[in-house]
Design a protein around this motif. Structure first.
Motif, PDB file in Angstrom:
ATOM      1  N   SER A 211       0.825  -1.268   0.002  1.00  0.00           N
ATOM      2  CA  SER A 211      -0.135  -0.043   0.067  1.00  0.00           C
ATOM      3  C   SER A 211       0.878   1.218  -0.026  1.00  0.00           C
ATOM      4  CB  SER A 211      -0.818  -0.195   1.184  1.00  0.00           C
ATOM      5  OG  SER A 211      -1.673   1.164   1.358  1.00  0.00           O
ATOM      6  N   ILE A 212       2.078   1.277   0.767  1.00  0.00           N
ATOM      7  CA  ILE A 212       3.017   2.438   0.700  1.00  0.00           C
ATOM      8  C   ILE A 212       3.475   2.353  -0.455  1.00  0.00           C
ATOM      9  CG2 ILE A 212       5.155   3.343   1.921  1.00  0.00           C
ATOM     10  CD1 ILE A 212       4.033   2.314   4.491  1.00  0.00           C
ATOM     11  N   ARG A 213       4.088   1.401  -1.010  1.00  0.00           N
ATOM     12  CA  ARG A 213       4.745   1.214  -2.387  1.00  0.00           C
ATOM     13  C   ARG A 213       3.808   2.052  -3.462  1.00  0.00           C
ATOM     14  NH1 ARG A 213       9.000  -1.865  -3.077  1.00  0.00           N
ATOM     15  NH2 ARG A 213       8.560  -3.450  -1.640  1.00  0.00           N
ATOM     16  N   SER A 214       2.473   1.786  -3.299  1.00  0.00           N
ATOM     17  CA  SER A 214       1.762   2.162  -4.350  1.00  0.00           C
ATOM     18  C   SER A 214       1.220   3.627  -4.000  1.00  0.00           C
ATOM     19  CB  SER A 214       0.591   1.409  -4.700  1.00  0.00           C
ATOM     20  OG  SER A 214      -0.314   1.182  -3.516  1.00  0.00           O
ATOM     21  N   GLY A 215       1.546   4.125  -2.622  1.00  0.00           N
ATOM     22  CA  GLY A 215       1.184   5.689  -2.761  1.00  0.00           C
ATOM     23  C   GLY A 215      -0.207   5.682  -2.113  1.00  0.00           C
ATOM     24  N   ASN A 216      -0.784   4.491  -1.684  1.00  0.00           N
ATOM     25  CA  ASN A 216      -2.269   4.501  -1.258  1.00  0.00           C
ATOM     26  C   ASN A 216      -2.656   4.293   0.047  1.00  0.00           C
ATOM     27  OD1 ASN A 216      -3.219   4.570  -3.901  1.00  0.00           O
ATOM     28  ND2 ASN A 216      -2.861   2.633  -4.301  1.00  0.00           N
ATOM     29  N   ASN A 217      -1.294   4.209   0.958  1.00  0.00           N
ATOM     30  CA  ASN A 217      -1.568   3.831   2.295  1.00  0.00           C
ATOM     31  C   ASN A 217      -2.618   4.715   3.230  1.00  0.00           C
ATOM     32  OD1 ASN A 217       1.004   5.808   1.588  1.00  0.00           O
ATOM     33  ND2 ASN A 217       1.011   5.955   3.851  1.00  0.00           N
ATOM     34  N   ILE A 218      -2.702   5.886   2.831  1.00  0.00           N
ATOM     35  CA  ILE A 218      -3.602   6.845   3.575  1.00  0.00           C
ATOM     36  C   ILE A 218      -4.900   6.588   3.282  1.00  0.00           C
ATOM     37  CG2 ILE A 218      -4.494   9.209   4.110  1.00  0.00           C
ATOM     38  CD1 ILE A 218      -1.583   8.702   5.116  1.00  0.00           C
ATOM     39  N   LYS A 219      -5.046   6.495   1.703  1.00  0.00           N
ATOM     40  CA  LYS A 219      -6.704   6.063   1.307  1.00  0.00           C
ATOM     41  C   LYS A 219      -6.895   4.722   1.864  1.00  0.00           C
ATOM     42  CE  LYS A 219      -6.846   5.127  -3.302  1.00  0.00           C
ATOM     43  NZ  LYS A 219      -7.078   3.654  -3.069  1.00  0.00           N
ATOM     44  N   ASP A 220      -6.016   3.512   1.717  1.00  0.00           N
ATOM     45  CA  ASP A 220      -6.315   2.249   2.235  1.00  0.00           C
ATOM     46  C   ASP A 220      -6.501   2.284   3.692  1.00  0.00           C
ATOM     47  OD1 ASP A 220      -5.948   1.520  -0.525  1.00  0.00           O
ATOM     48  OD2 ASP A 220      -4.073   0.747  -0.039  1.00  0.00           O
ATOM     49  N   GLY A 221      -6.340   3.169   4.501  1.00  0.00           N
ATOM     50  CA  GLY A 221      -6.426   3.080   5.890  1.00  0.00           C
ATOM     51  C   GLY A 221      -5.478   2.539   6.946  1.00  0.00           C
ATOM     52  N   TRP A 222      -4.021   2.640   6.067  1.00  0.00           N
ATOM     53  CA  TRP A 222      -3.053   2.142   6.929  1.00  0.00           C
ATOM     54  C   TRP A 222      -2.435   3.382   7.916  1.00  0.00           C
ATOM     55  CZ3 TRP A 222      -1.991  -2.467   8.522  1.00  0.00           C
ATOM     56  CH2 TRP A 222      -2.358  -3.576   7.438  1.00  0.00           C
ATOM     57  N   GLY A 223      -2.550   4.758   7.473  1.00  0.00           N
ATOM     58  CA  GLY A 223      -1.941   5.967   8.058  1.00  0.00           C
ATOM     59  C   GLY A 223      -0.361   5.723   7.330  1.00  0.00           C
ATOM     60  N   ASP A 224       0.416   6.343   8.077  1.00  0.00           N
ATOM     61  CA  ASP A 224       1.897   6.749   7.418  1.00  0.00           C
ATOM     62  C   ASP A 224       2.730   6.502   8.459  1.00  0.00           C
ATOM     63  OD1 ASP A 224       1.632   8.891   8.968  1.00  0.00           O
ATOM     64  OD2 ASP A 224       2.158  10.417   7.318  1.00  0.00           O
ATOM     65  N   ASP A 225       2.510   5.602   9.389  1.00  0.00           N
ATOM     66  CA  ASP A 225       3.626   5.477  10.747  1.00  0.00           C
ATOM     67  C   ASP A 225       3.904   4.060  10.612  1.00  0.00           C
ATOM     68  OD1 ASP A 225       5.041   5.263  13.052  1.00  0.00           O
ATOM     69  OD2 ASP A 225       4.116   7.112  13.798  1.00  0.00           O
ATOM     70  N   PRO A 226       5.037   3.422  10.211  1.00  0.00           N
ATOM     71  CA  PRO A 226       5.342   1.993  10.343  1.00  0.00           C
ATOM     72  C   PRO A 226       5.873   1.608  11.631  1.00  0.00           C
ATOM     73  CG  PRO A 226       6.765   3.416   8.480  1.00  0.00           C
ATOM     74  CD  PRO A 226       5.880   4.346   9.016  1.00  0.00           C
ATOM     75  N   TYR A 227       6.158   2.561  12.651  1.00  0.00           N
ATOM     76  CA  TYR A 227       6.642   2.073  13.776  1.00  0.00           C
ATOM     77  C   TYR A 227       5.245   1.754  14.530  1.00  0.00           C
ATOM     78  CZ  TYR A 227       8.157   2.200  18.737  1.00  0.00           C
ATOM     79  OH  TYR A 227       8.283   1.888  20.230  1.00  0.00           O
ATOM     80  N   LYS A 228       3.996   2.650  14.523  1.00  0.00           N
ATOM     81  CA  LYS A 228       2.750   2.352  14.776  1.00  0.00           C
ATOM     82  C   LYS A 228       2.317   0.878  14.403  1.00  0.00           C
ATOM     83  CE  LYS A 228       1.038   6.891  15.686  1.00  0.00           C
ATOM     84  NZ  LYS A 228       0.234   7.945  15.226  1.00  0.00           N
TER      85      LYS A 228
END
Ligand SMILES: NC(=O)c1ccc[n+]([C@@H]2O[C@H](COP(=O)([O-])OP(=O)(O)OC[C@H]3O[C@@H](n4cnc5c(N)ncnc54)[C@H](OP(=O)(O)O)[C@@H]3O)[C@@H](O)[C@H]2O)c1
Length: 277
Positions: free
Chosen positions: A176-193
């Motif tokens: 999801s991060i690789r495709s730039g969709n992590n926010i839209k997909d609901g993952w947020g942007d914090d790998p530590y969390k």
């Protein structure tokens, strides 16, 4: 082979792990292993504890290196036959602003905090003695509410989630991060969390898998602690940050299993609202 009880702490050359070892040396009736990936840092930590009158043993253990984990496992098997307390404390965080792409931060963080803990546990689980206690170090950031997307929260908290499914969810996060969709997909942007949420989810699975044994697996939030990881902004001392791990290892009732224990030693509802304390 020694018949003594054995406690093992990972990533214990400094910070909270070092304080956990110190407290166990004071209170645990058995041998305490201070482990560290860097042998000279580990030996320095041992010397520091010796000056305080504590005598843990040292063994090199890099949880990212399967040969190191297997060497440690074989050593414990040959010399002690088992482990009574395993505190999975080693952890990793990259601070913002990131100097590398978010996907690389995520790959490193999920590997260091989730995959390495998962694999180390798998290698050491045959050594866990009847009544052993395993403590996985999550975080306040490991509360499920840290994941923005309801569908992902539901997937992570599925009652019969397996390790393979959890690992696939972590792969989805990276994709999801690789495709730039992590926010839209609901993952947020914090790998530590996400890595710390995954440790909590993994804890509940590990306990379910050991349901027919007396092994207790719990995870903890040590609180916001003054260590290198928080760039010394944490409000608790490392000794205070060690308290919840030592409580779960030595003092908690036998009924405490598959739970998330907060820094104040209370059991929290992982799937409920973020604890108000
Ligand atoms: N500090 C806080 O406020 C806080 C809050 C919530 C959760 N936590 C968690 O508590 C744990 C301890 O954190 P801390 O604050 O004490 O951090 P720290 O001072 O940065 O210590 C982290 C320890 O983990 C070790 N480590 C990292 N990767 C390892 C590996 N592959 N194999 C073995 N050891 C490894 C480090 O070794 P090196 O010295 O060789 O790097 C170090 O000993 C972590 O899991 C962290 O995520 C901390």
């Amino acid at each position: 082979m020694s018949e003594q009880h054995v406690a093992v702490v990972t990533g214990a050359n400094k910070g909270i792990g070092f304080s956990i070892v110190k407290s166990l040396c004071h209170r645990f009736n058995g041998i305490v292993y201070l482990t560290a990936r860097n042998a000279s840092k580990g030996e320095m930590a041992i010397s520091e504890l010796n000056k305080l009158g504590y005598y843990p043993l040292f063994h090199q253990l890099d949880i990212s290196d399967e040969h190191s984990v297997k060497r440690f496992r074989d050593y414990i098997a040959a010399n002690h036959g088992g482990i009574d307390i395993l505190i999975n404390n080693a952890g990793f965080q990259i601070f913002r602003p990131y100097k590398e792409p978010l996907v690389d931060v995520a790959l490193k963080t999920i590997r260091a905090n989730y995959r390495n803990l998962r694999d180390t546990f798998k290698d050491l689980v045959p050594l866990l003695r009847n009544d052993a206690r395993v403590i996985n170090t999550s975080s306040g950031f490991g509360h499920l509410s840290m994941v923005p997307g309801a569908k992902i929260r539901a997937a992570l908290s599925k009652p019969n989630l397996t390790v393979d499914e959890l690992t696939r969810l972590m792969d989805d996060f990276i994709r999801s991060i690789r495709s730039g969709n992590n926010i839209k997909d609901g993952w947020g942007d914090d790998p530590y969390k996400i890595s710390k949420v995954a440790i909590a989810a993994l804890t509940f699975i590990q306990q379910r898998e050991l349901i027919n044994t007396n092994v207790k697996v719990n995870c903890i939030n040590p609180g916001y602690v003054n260590t290198d990881m928080t760039r010394h902004m944490g409000v608790l001392t490392p000794d205070q940050g060690a308290e919840v791990a030592v409580y779960v290892a030595l003092d908690a009732p036998n009924s405490l299993k598959g739970s998330f224990v907060w820094a104040d030693k209370s059991v929290i509802d992982w799937t409920g609202p973020f604890p108000d304390k």
